[in-house]
Design a protein around this motif. Sequence first.
Motif, short mmCIF file in Angstrom:
data_model
loop_
_atom_site.label_atom_id
_atom_site.label_comp_id
_atom_site.label_asym_id
_atom_site.label_seq_id
_atom_site.Cartn_x
_atom_site.Cartn_y
_atom_site.Cartn_z
N MET A 126 0.81 -1.29 0.01
CA MET A 126 0.03 0.19 -0.04
C MET A 126 0.75 1.23 0.08
O MET A 126 0.42 2.02 -0.64
N TYR A 127 1.92 1.24 0.70
CA TYR A 127 2.82 2.35 0.86
C TYR A 127 3.39 2.53 -0.53
O TYR A 127 3.68 3.67 -1.03
N GLU A 128 3.91 1.79 -1.23
CA GLU A 128 4.39 1.66 -2.68
C GLU A 128 3.35 2.11 -3.62
O GLU A 128 3.71 2.82 -4.63
N ASN A 129 2.27 1.62 -3.54
CA ASN A 129 1.17 1.73 -4.77
C ASN A 129 0.06 2.63 -4.49
O ASN A 129 -0.43 3.10 -5.56
N ASP A 130 -0.14 2.88 -3.11
CA ASP A 130 -1.26 3.82 -3.01
C ASP A 130 -0.96 4.70 -1.84
O ASP A 130 -1.48 4.38 -0.60
N ARG A 131 0.05 5.51 -1.90
CA ARG A 131 0.64 6.25 -0.63
C ARG A 131 -0.68 7.23 0.11
O ARG A 131 -0.57 7.21 1.41
N GLU A 135 -1.32 6.82 3.83
CA GLU A 135 -1.40 7.96 4.89
C GLU A 135 -2.68 8.38 5.45
O GLU A 135 -2.71 8.43 6.64
N LEU A 136 -3.66 7.92 4.80
CA LEU A 136 -5.02 8.12 5.45
C LEU A 136 -5.15 7.18 6.30
O LEU A 136 -5.67 7.32 7.57
N LEU A 137 -5.03 6.00 6.18
CA LEU A 137 -5.03 4.80 7.15
C LEU A 137 -4.21 4.92 8.70
O LEU A 137 -4.50 4.63 9.60
N ALA A 138 -2.79 5.25 8.10
CA ALA A 138 -1.84 5.67 9.22
C ALA A 138 -2.17 6.70 10.17
O ALA A 138 -2.20 6.69 11.23
N GLY A 139 -2.87 7.71 9.52
CA GLY A 139 -3.43 8.96 10.20
C GLY A 139 -4.68 8.55 10.99
O GLY A 139 -4.73 8.71 12.07
N ALA A 140 -5.20 7.81 10.47
CA ALA A 140 -6.40 7.26 11.24
C ALA A 140 -6.28 6.52 12.56
O ALA A 140 -6.81 6.54 13.73
N TRP A 141 -5.21 5.39 12.26
CA TRP A 141 -4.78 4.74 13.51
C TRP A 141 -3.99 5.79 14.60
O TRP A 141 -4.46 5.40 15.52
N THR A 142 -3.42 6.70 14.07
CA THR A 142 -2.56 7.60 14.84
C THR A 142 -3.79 8.17 15.76
O THR A 142 -3.76 8.56 17.13
#
Length: 152
Positions: A126-131, A135-142
């Motif tokens: 996901m990081y490589e193909n749909d950054r 970032e949306l999911l990493a921000g939501a988890w944060t």
Amino acid sequence: MALRKIQSELNELMREPPTAFIIRGVSDDFFHWEVTFTGPLRTPFAGGVFRIFIDFPSNYPFEPPEVHFKTKVFHPNISREGFIFPNIVRSYWTSSHTISMIIPSIRAFLMEPNLYHPLVPEIARMYENDRALYELLAGAWTRLYAREEDNA
């Protein structure tokens, strides 16, 4: 020897407290620390408060401490259980390193995942193909897991 080295590092950190992180003992046992730090700016982790546990081996500093995240993190190199791979502490450890040197490296690791050795391959893809989605999911988890009140 290990206890003396750990106490020395802790005393140094108390004399000159770092601004980027806070260290607390998990108990009266000097071999177990809890570290809290904020997520790096301009990343999906910004605004988050992250907790990691540090467990020192009996032959510290000749062996590195074990480090794992207590806070859940959406990251290619951090498992749901908080384990980090590749283990950046173990990989680059020398007996001259200190905890005050390690914590900034772990914080920086959030910004620069190691995509050659992902622990969670689907997040790496996901990081490589749909950054944007990463970032949306990493921000939501944060926002969900790295709240200050959860880390008090």
